[in-house]
Scaffold this motif. Structure first.
Motif, PDB file in Angstrom:
ATOM      1  N   LEU A 155       0.748  -1.014   0.134  1.00 43.01           N
ATOM      2  CA  LEU A 155       0.293   0.048  -0.149  1.00 43.01           C
ATOM      3  C   LEU A 155       0.913   1.328  -0.011  1.00 43.01           C
ATOM      4  O   LEU A 155       1.979   1.440   1.068  1.00 43.01           O
ATOM      5  N   ILE A 156       0.719   2.321  -0.820  1.00 43.84           N
ATOM      6  CA  ILE A 156       1.260   3.618  -0.998  1.00 43.84           C
ATOM      7  C   ILE A 156       0.480   4.419  -0.365  1.00 43.84           C
ATOM      8  O   ILE A 156      -0.878   4.627  -1.653  1.00 43.84           O
ATOM      9  N   ILE A 157       0.572   5.047   1.099  1.00 46.60           N
ATOM     10  CA  ILE A 157      -0.441   5.811   0.889  1.00 46.60           C
ATOM     11  C   ILE A 157       0.111   7.898   1.082  1.00 46.60           C
ATOM     12  O   ILE A 157       1.137   7.835   0.772  1.00 46.60           O
ATOM     13  N   CYS A 158      -0.680   7.816  -0.208  1.00 47.91           N
ATOM     14  CA  CYS A 158      -0.368   9.377  -0.681  1.00 47.91           C
ATOM     15  C   CYS A 158      -0.897  10.499   0.196  1.00 47.91           C
ATOM     16  O   CYS A 158      -1.868  10.713   0.824  1.00 47.91           O
ATOM     17  N   SER A 159       0.290  11.459   0.988  1.00 45.44           N
ATOM     18  CA  SER A 159      -0.290  12.504   1.417  1.00 45.44           C
ATOM     19  C   SER A 159      -0.583  13.554   1.030  1.00 45.44           C
ATOM     20  O   SER A 159      -0.935  13.544   0.047  1.00 45.44           O
ATOM     21  N   GLN A 160      -1.819  14.218   1.518  1.00 46.60           N
ATOM     22  CA  GLN A 160      -2.954  15.597   0.896  1.00 46.60           C
ATOM     23  C   GLN A 160      -2.102  16.059   0.417  1.00 46.60           C
ATOM     24  O   GLN A 160      -2.030  17.282  -0.464  1.00 46.60           O
ATOM     25  N   SER A 161      -0.180  16.331   0.514  1.00 46.53           N
ATOM     26  CA  SER A 161       0.293  17.310   0.098  1.00 46.53           C
ATOM     27  C   SER A 161       1.288  16.793  -0.828  1.00 46.53           C
ATOM     28  O   SER A 161       2.238  17.143  -0.785  1.00 46.53           O
ATOM     29  N   ILE A 162       1.185  15.430  -1.152  1.00 50.17           N
ATOM     30  CA  ILE A 162       1.875  15.074  -2.053  1.00 50.17           C
ATOM     31  C   ILE A 162       2.662  15.977  -2.869  1.00 50.17           C
ATOM     32  O   ILE A 162       2.308  16.829  -4.151  1.00 50.17           O
TER      33      ILE A 162
END
Length: 257
Positions: free
Chosen positions: A40-47
């Motif tokens: 799982l790659i959890i993408c930040s809201q500020s990616i």
């Protein structure tokens, strides 16, 4: 009794690019694919745009191990941790950074150990004999050492590394924990709350490296929250460590009533 079926590996994506790609590549080359449920790659809201491009490139090169990208709905590191836990579908779960700050070579070793003792938590320790800190400031290392001594006494434990959340734990345990922190101290909760519940830990020696890519938002300003989390966890009732509606709470506490 907990059994090992498969492992969910959770990575974060904020500013990482090449290091994220290389981390996924290493996992797929070093680990037995039959042991892996998903990455799982959890993408930040500020990616960043560059990091998002790296994620998309990884997704376009899928293998027999599913790689899934999810954008977290809550902000910050705590939101990413909760998102990873919520979406993990393997019997066990591990959180890894995507910046080469960890000794990834030990991952296959950790998997083999948890397969032998699936009810234990297999954790990486930077303080076992023979391990080294690379690119770690002298003051920061001293502070970390003092933290280990403090937590060892506070929790009356033989663990050598309490502040390293790189551990393979049953996913059901993570999903059942009542995680309260909104910042980096949530990583400490992942270690201390299972310890509070009486879970056995098996440590694996691991070297520590400085970040090779990306920027850490962790800083000395987080120290008060770490201290608060440690003290709060140590003196809270065991019942409050787990969510009241979780299966583990019913197993541990309702049967005893």
């Amino acid at each position: 009794m907990t059994e090992f079926e498969s492992l969910t590996i959770v990575l974060g994506a904020v500013t990482e690019t090449d290091s994220l790609t290389e981390t996924v590549r290493f996992i797929l080359s070093a680990c037995n694919h039959s042991d892996l449920k998903e990455i799982l790659i959890i993408c930040s809201q500020s990616i960043t745009d560059q990091s998002r491009e790296a994620v998309e490139s990884i997704l376009n090169n899928q293998t027999d191990v599913p790689v899934i990208a999810i954008t977290q709905t809550e902000s910050g590191i705590a939101g990413g941790i909760r998102c990873g836990i919520e979406n993990a579908s393997g019997s066990h779960c591990i959180f890894l950074s995507s910046d080469f700050a960890e000794d990834l070579e030990i991952l296959p070793v950790m998997i083999e150990k948890v397969k032998q003792s699936p009810s234990r938590i297999v954790s990486a320790s930077r303080w076992l004999k023979g391990q080294k800190f690379y690119g770690y400031g002298r003051f920061k290392k001293l502070l970390n050492f003092c933290a280990q001594i403090f937590l060892k006494v506070l929790f009356i434990s033989t663990l050598t590394d309490f502040t390293n959340p790189v551990q393979i734990a049953p996913s059901e345990l993570y999903k059942s924990l009542s995680l309260e922190s909104t910042g980096f101290s949530i990583l400490l909760e992942l270690v201390l709350k299972p310890l509070k519940l009486g879970y056995e830990f098996e440590e694996v020696p691991s070297n520590c490296y400085s970040r090779k890519q990306g920027k850490s938002n962790n800083s000395y300003t987080q120290l008060p929250s770490y201290l608060y989390t440690a003290l709060r966890t140590r003196f809270m009732k065991k019942e409050n460590v787990l969510k009241k509606d979780s299966a583990l709470y019913k197993e541990y506490f309702e049967k005893k009533q």
